[in-house]
Scaffold this motif. Sequence first.
Motif, mmCIF file in Angstrom:
data_model
loop_
_atom_site.group_PDB
_atom_site.id
_atom_site.type_symbol
_atom_site.label_atom_id
_atom_site.label_comp_id
_atom_site.label_asym_id
_atom_site.label_seq_id
_atom_site.Cartn_x
_atom_site.Cartn_y
_atom_site.Cartn_z
ATOM 1 N N ALA A 61 44.941 119.467 73.435
ATOM 2 C CA ALA A 61 43.891 119.862 72.487
ATOM 3 C C ALA A 61 44.254 119.334 71.109
ATOM 4 N N ILE A 62 43.231 119.188 70.262
ATOM 5 C CA ILE A 62 43.456 118.746 68.880
ATOM 6 C C ILE A 62 42.436 119.442 67.971
ATOM 7 N N GLU A 63 42.851 119.802 66.786
ATOM 8 C CA GLU A 63 41.963 120.439 65.810
ATOM 9 C C GLU A 63 42.208 119.771 64.460
ATOM 10 N N ALA A 64 41.157 119.730 63.631
ATOM 11 C CA ALA A 64 41.315 119.097 62.316
ATOM 12 C C ALA A 64 40.584 119.897 61.250
ATOM 13 N N ASN A 65 41.134 119.914 60.063
ATOM 14 C CA ASN A 65 40.458 120.456 58.886
ATOM 15 C C ASN A 65 40.401 119.364 57.828
ATOM 16 N N PRO A 66 39.265 119.224 57.147
ATOM 17 C CA PRO A 66 39.203 118.190 56.109
ATOM 18 C C PRO A 66 40.082 118.533 54.899
ATOM 19 N N ILE A 67 40.543 117.502 54.206
ATOM 20 C CA ILE A 67 41.296 117.662 52.955
ATOM 21 C C ILE A 67 40.476 116.985 51.854
ATOM 22 N N GLU A 68 40.235 117.707 50.787
ATOM 23 C CA GLU A 68 39.453 117.154 49.674
ATOM 24 C C GLU A 68 40.369 116.400 48.715
ATOM 25 N N SER A 69 39.893 115.265 48.216
ATOM 26 C CA SER A 69 40.564 114.582 47.101
ATOM 27 C C SER A 69 39.664 114.687 45.886
ATOM 28 N N THR A 70 40.255 114.773 44.708
ATOM 29 C CA THR A 70 39.444 114.725 43.500
ATOM 30 C C THR A 70 39.870 113.522 42.660
ATOM 31 N N HIS A 71 38.950 113.087 41.800
ATOM 32 C CA HIS A 71 39.171 111.864 41.001
ATOM 33 C C HIS A 71 38.909 112.203 39.543
ATOM 34 N N PRO A 72 39.840 112.926 38.891
ATOM 35 C CA PRO A 72 39.577 113.396 37.530
ATOM 36 C C PRO A 72 39.404 112.266 36.501
ATOM 37 N N GLN A 73 39.948 111.096 36.781
ATOM 38 C CA GLN A 73 39.732 109.941 35.896
ATOM 39 C C GLN A 73 39.648 108.727 36.792
ATOM 40 N N GLN A 74 39.148 107.620 36.241
ATOM 41 C CA GLN A 74 39.051 106.397 37.035
ATOM 42 C C GLN A 74 40.437 106.002 37.571
ATOM 43 N N GLY A 75 40.517 105.796 38.871
ATOM 44 C CA GLY A 75 41.773 105.360 39.475
ATOM 45 C C GLY A 75 42.735 106.492 39.798
ATOM 46 N N TRP A 76 42.398 107.721 39.385
ATOM 47 C CA TRP A 76 43.282 108.848 39.685
ATOM 48 C C TRP A 76 42.841 109.498 40.995
ATOM 49 N N VAL A 77 43.800 109.947 41.803
ATOM 50 C CA VAL A 77 43.485 110.667 43.034
ATOM 51 C C VAL A 77 44.427 111.861 43.156
ATOM 52 N N GLU A 78 43.832 113.045 43.253
ATOM 53 C CA GLU A 78 44.631 114.275 43.339
ATOM 54 C C GLU A 78 44.189 115.108 44.530
ATOM 55 N N GLN A 79 45.115 115.949 45.004
ATOM 56 C CA GLN A 79 44.772 116.968 46.005
ATOM 57 C C GLN A 79 45.436 118.265 45.589
ATOM 58 N N ASP A 80 44.963 119.372 46.171
ATOM 59 C CA ASP A 80 45.543 120.667 45.869
ATOM 60 C C ASP A 80 46.571 120.999 46.956
ATOM 61 N N ALA A 81 47.836 121.162 46.545
ATOM 62 C CA ALA A 81 48.918 121.338 47.526
ATOM 63 C C ALA A 81 48.743 122.612 48.351
ATOM 64 N N GLU A 82 48.256 123.676 47.718
ATOM 65 C CA GLU A 82 48.047 124.921 48.475
ATOM 66 C C GLU A 82 46.947 124.725 49.526
ATOM 67 N N SER A 83 45.911 123.945 49.178
ATOM 68 C CA SER A 83 44.846 123.686 50.157
ATOM 69 C C SER A 83 45.374 122.851 51.325
ATOM 70 N N ILE A 84 46.267 121.912 51.028
ATOM 71 C CA ILE A 84 46.866 121.109 52.112
ATOM 72 C C ILE A 84 47.573 122.050 53.097
ATOM 73 N N TRP A 85 48.373 122.967 52.551
ATOM 74 C CA TRP A 85 49.115 123.916 53.392
ATOM 75 C C TRP A 85 48.155 124.768 54.219
ATOM 76 N N ARG A 86 47.123 125.329 53.565
ATOM 77 C CA ARG A 86 46.193 126.198 54.299
ATOM 78 C C ARG A 86 45.435 125.421 55.369
#
Length: 492
Positions: A27-52
Motif C-alpha cells: 500500500a502507499i499513501e501521500a499527502n501534498p506539501i505546499e511550497s511558498t514563494h515569498p520573493q522571486q526565486g525564493w522557495v520555502e516550506q513549513d517544517a512542522e507541516s512537512i512533519w505532520r
Amino acid sequence: MAYILALDEGTTSARAALYDEQARRIAIEANPIESTHPQQGWVEQDAESIWRAQLTAALRLLDRAKAAPGSIAAIGITNQRETTIVWERATGKPVAPAIVWQCRRTADFCAQIASSGVGPLIERKTGLVIDAYFSASKIRWILDNVPDARSKAADGELLFGTVDTWLVWKLTNGAVHVTDISNASRTMLMDLDSGTWDEALLDIFEIPRAMLPEIASSGHVFGVTAGEHLGAEIPIAGIAGDQQAALFGQACFGPGRSKNTYGTGCFALMHTGNRSPRSCHRLVTTRAASLDDTPQFAMEGSVFVAGAAIQWLRDRLGLLATAAESEQIALSVPDNGGVYLVPAFVGLGAPHWHPAARGLISGMTFGTGRAHVVRAALESIAYQTRELISAMEADSGEKVCELRVDGGASANNFLMQFQADILGCCIVRPADIETTALGAAYLAGLSTGYWKGPDSIEAFWRAERTFEPKMSADQRDALYEGWQRAVARCRA
Ligand code: ADP
C-alpha cells in the motif's frame, strides 16, 4: 507477517509505503506539501507541516493496510535533499521556514565565493559545484538573518538538519540528531572522501560545528521511534537522499550501474564503487548509499526541466490535454521536422551550469505543427540526458551499456525508445518505478536482517520493458548535432 515501512518525503508530497518480504508494495499513501514563494526565486516550506504530512501519511497507510504498528520490522527514510531546517534544541521549534533546495536566495553569495580564491578548494573537497542548490549557503543565510541565531548556534542552542534529520528528531522526540552520509554529502560542508564535517568548509560558510548532526552510514539503526507517534517503538534503520535511494532501489550497487529519473527534472546517477572521481565536465560527485562504513560514490548530473517541459506545453501553451497524450502526438509525425526545443526556462543545469540561458524553439517553418513541437519537447529530455551520460562516460572512463529508468515520464514509450536510440544503449524500465521509497525500504530491511544481503535485493528487481537502440549511428549523430547547435544559440 512483518513489513518494512518507507517514508518518502519529497518536494511536492510526503508518501508512506509498506513492503512485504518479497519487496512487494502492499500500500502507499501521500499527502501534498505546499511550497511558498515569498520573493522571486525564493522557495520555502513549513517544517512542522512537512512533519505532520509525513506522520499522517504513515498513520493512514497503517490504517488502510490494516497493519498493526507492531508488525513493522523497520523504517527507512528518503527525502528531498539539501532543503535546510534550523530549529531550537530545547523546544524543537524551527527558527525560520525550511529553505527548499530550489531556492535561489543565496545565488549572489555563491557566485562571489565561486570566483574567490576558495572556490577550487570547496569544489575539490566536496565534489560539488558551488551553487545555491546545496545547504551550506542556506544555513548561513538563516544565521545571518534570524535575530541572535548566530550566537545561539555557537552556544549549541540551535540545530541544523536536512529533512531526514528533522524527521528522525521528531520521531525520536529529540533523542537523536543524525543524518546519513548520502544526505551529508549534499550540504557542501562534508569532506567527500573522509565522510566527516570539514573545519575549513565550516569556517568559509561561518557555520558552528555544534549545530550539525552526527553522520552515519545509510544502512544502520539510527534510533527508535517514540511509541506515541506510530503506536510502537520501531527502529529507523535506513536513510538516503532521494536520488541515492532511487539508485539503491534500482539495485545499482556497483561501479558502472546507472539510473536516470524522469520527473520534473532528470537526475542521472552512475555508481563508481569506491572511487571518487572529480568531474572535468561539471558533474558532481556524491556519496552513494552504503550499508557499512566502506565509502561508496556516484557521479550525478541533473537537468532542471524535463517532464516540466511537457507540463508547460499542457498548462501554458494548451498543446496537450494530458502529459500522457504527448506520446501519441509525437508518434503522429515521422520525425522532428528539424524543430528543436531547448527548455532552458530556469537556465541550464549540468553539464552547462548556465543560469542566464533561456528557452527557445528553433528550426520552425510553415510545415511545423503542434506534433513537431510536442515531439521536440520530448526529444529535449532525451538529448539533455545524453549530455549527462556522455559527461559521465568521459569522466569515469566507463561506457554506459544499460540505463535503468524511473519517474513519471519514464512511462512514455516514445521517449524511452528515442532515449535508447539517441544514447545507443539499452533502456530498462523496472516493474516498480517507485524506486525512491523502495531504496529506503531496502536499506532498512538489509540493515536489520529482514533481507539477507544485496543478492536477495537483486533477485527482487524485475524489468518490465527493455528498449533497444534501433537508430543508425549517422542519424543519431546528425540529430544530436542539431541539438548542440540549438543549445549553443540559447546560451548565446
Ligand atoms: P516529480 O517526482 O518530480 O514530481 P514525477 O516523477 O511524478 O515528478 O513525474 C511527473 C512529471 O513527468 C511531470 O512533469 C509530467 O509532465 C511528466 N510526465 C508524466 N507522465 C508523462 C508521460 N506519459 N509523458 C511525458 N511526460 C510525463
